[in-house]
Scaffold this motif. Structure first.
Motif, PDB file in Angstrom:
ATOM      1  N   TRP A   1      -3.069  -8.235  -5.441  1.00  7.36           N
ATOM      2  CA  TRP A   1      -1.787  -7.889  -4.836  1.00  7.36           C
ATOM      3  C   TRP A   1      -0.611  -8.193  -5.767  1.00  7.36           C
ATOM      4  CZ3 TRP A   1      -2.130  -5.074  -0.461  1.00  7.36           C
ATOM      5  CH2 TRP A   1      -3.346  -5.118   0.219  1.00  7.36           C
TER       6      TRP A   1
ATOM      7  N   GLU B   1      -6.384  -4.997  -4.111  1.00  7.10           N
ATOM      8  CA  GLU B   1      -7.214  -6.205  -4.104  1.00  7.10           C
ATOM      9  C   GLU B   1      -7.708  -6.542  -5.503  1.00  7.10           C
ATOM     10  OE1 GLU B   1     -10.147  -5.229  -1.205  1.00  7.10           O
ATOM     11  OE2 GLU B   1      -8.881  -5.822   0.508  1.00  7.10           O
TER      12      GLU B   1
ATOM     13  N   ARG C   1      -6.012   0.250  -1.174  1.00  8.09           N
ATOM     14  CA  ARG C   1      -6.245  -1.163  -0.862  1.00  8.09           C
ATOM     15  C   ARG C   1      -7.225  -1.774  -1.865  1.00  8.09           C
ATOM     16  NH1 ARG C   1      -5.401  -4.756   3.221  1.00  8.09           N
ATOM     17  NH2 ARG C   1      -4.178  -3.192   4.324  1.00  8.09           N
TER      18      ARG C   1
ATOM     19  N   ILE D   1       0.837  -1.208   0.000  1.00  8.76           N
ATOM     20  CA  ILE D   1       0.000   0.000   0.000  1.00  8.76           C
ATOM     21  C   ILE D   1       0.866   1.249   0.000  1.00  8.76           C
ATOM     22  CG2 ILE D   1      -1.665   1.353   1.336  1.00  8.76           C
ATOM     23  CD1 ILE D   1      -2.892  -1.061  -0.043  1.00  8.76           C
TER      24      ILE D   1
END
Length: 397
Positions: free
Chosen positions: A330, A326, A322, A304
């Motif tokens: 990742w 997702e 995030r 992040i």
């Protein structure tokens, strides 16, 4: 409004300081405690953790600082803060151009107070562009690296070198650099000569044209440390190289240091550092039983943080970053591919939604027809960075 600071947050993630190159190049003597405080506060400024009230005020709990400073328990921590606060409020930051008859000088820190276990450092609000907005060239420094140096000279040398490790346009990409300093300027810049003494300031301010007579400033200085090159090597350069190279958070390695003379048998006038960027271990991320990338909570935090730097221009919130991560499962390569596509896109209203679509659709970066150049590109490339030209540009503006 005060914001709580949690020590673990800084220890678990790779935190970056964005520091203006002009600020790194400033010439004043500072202790290691002062440098740590300044770097930590700059980090909080760029994160938006400050109160705007007659300046840019950063509030830091002493308990947080103790946890971050490795040698905080050596001597009186309060005394160290008190001494650093006194010197911080006396530094002047600025530049001048005698040819154009233009100059600008300002105090960096206007006030430093300590009460109730909280240190408050107020930066000059008129320096916002160099402290917060960072509209000019800047360097990203590892916060934990800068906080863990014990020598003030190691800290200064490390940031000076990192600020000069760039590749000019038209040159081949490289991780190795030869960085040279006028040896007299080097003495003044890292604080071995106090540039704030009247005799030194007079020479620096009276220099004509664009050439500053650093040798004369060095010679008239009533206060200088390790004035012989042999002392400089033995007591400063060699120990600093060792500390920089063994710092577990370091971003660079110094492979060698060389000294150049003015003519055969002349005085040493230049110091050269052979530096390379620290290579990252190319380890493949772990995957789960379904072949998806599996990261620990610490690795997710680092992921992040890297996205925050990648999309710095767009000021995205943590939850948005995030969300993007997702969507890419990742996979940093997938995110960077979408970012490259975004670079050449036009009229993107919802950046997060656009990136998620680009990731899902595996969009290829298109060739820009409009020559779009966003703020991130300007910040990160630094390929045509030239100190003299930048000085003139800043003065004209």
């Amino acid at each position: 409004m005060e914001k709580a600071v949690i020590d673990d947050e800084y220890r678990q993630e790779t935190k970056l300081i964005r520091k203006a190159n002009r600020f790194i190049d400033s010439k004043f003597r500072s202790s290691i405690t002062e440098q740590r405080l300044t770097n930590y506060c700059l980090y909080e400024l760029t994160r938006g953790n400050y109160t705007e009230d007659d300046g840019l005020r950063v509030d830091v709990k002493a308990s947080t600082l103790k946890g971050l400073f490795q040698d905080a328990n050596e001597g009186s921590f309060y005394t160290k803060l008190d001494t650093a606060a006194k010197t911080m409020t006396g530094h002047i930051y600025g530049y001048s151009d005698p040819e154009s008859k233009v100059f600008r000088y300002a105090a960096v820190v206007t006030e430093a107070t300590y009460e109730g276990g909280v240190l408050s450092v107020t930066f000059n609000g008129k320096l916002r562009d160099d402290l917060v907005a960072l509209e000019q060239q800047y360097t990203q420094l590892n916060l934990l690296e800068m906080l863990s140096y014990k020598s003030p000279y190691s800290s200064r040398i490390a940031e000076l070198l990192e600020s000069r490790m760039y590749v000019r346009k038209g040159e081949s990409p490289t991780d190795k650099f030869l960085i040279a300093f006028n040896i007299y300027e080097f003495y003044i810049t890292i604080g071995l000569v106090n540039a704030e003494l009247d005799a030194v300031k007079k020479v620096l301010n009276d220099s004509k044209g664009t050439e500053i007579d650093f040798q004369k400033a060095f010679e008239v200085a009533p206060e200088k440390l390790y004035s012989s090159v042999s002392e400089l090597k033995r007591k400063v350069i060699n120990p600093c190289v060792e500390e920089i190279n063994t710092n577990k958070h370091n971003s660079i390695y110094i492979d060698d240091v060389d000294y150049s003379r003015s003519g055969r048998g002349g005085k040493i006038t230049e110091i050269k550092f052979y530096v390379r960027k620290k290579s990252k271990k190319e380890e493949k991320p772990a995957v789960d039983e379904k072949g998806r990338i599996s990261l620990s909570s610490e690795e997710m935090d680092e992921f992040i943080d890297e996205l925050r730097d990648l999309f710095f221009e767009y000021k995205l919130k943590s939850k948005d970053l995030r969300n993007i991560a997702e969507s890419a499962s990742w996979d940093m390569d997938a995110v960077k591919k979408a970012w490259k596509a975004l670079e050449n896109a036009s009229e993107v209203r919802d950046v997060v939604a656009w990136l998620k679509s680009a990731i899902r659709g595996d969009w290829e970066p298109a060739v820009s027809k409009k020559g779009r150049k966003n703020a991130f590109s300007v910040y990160s490339e630094r390929n045509d960075y030239d100190f003299d030209e930048l000085e003139k540009t800043l003065i004209k503006n």
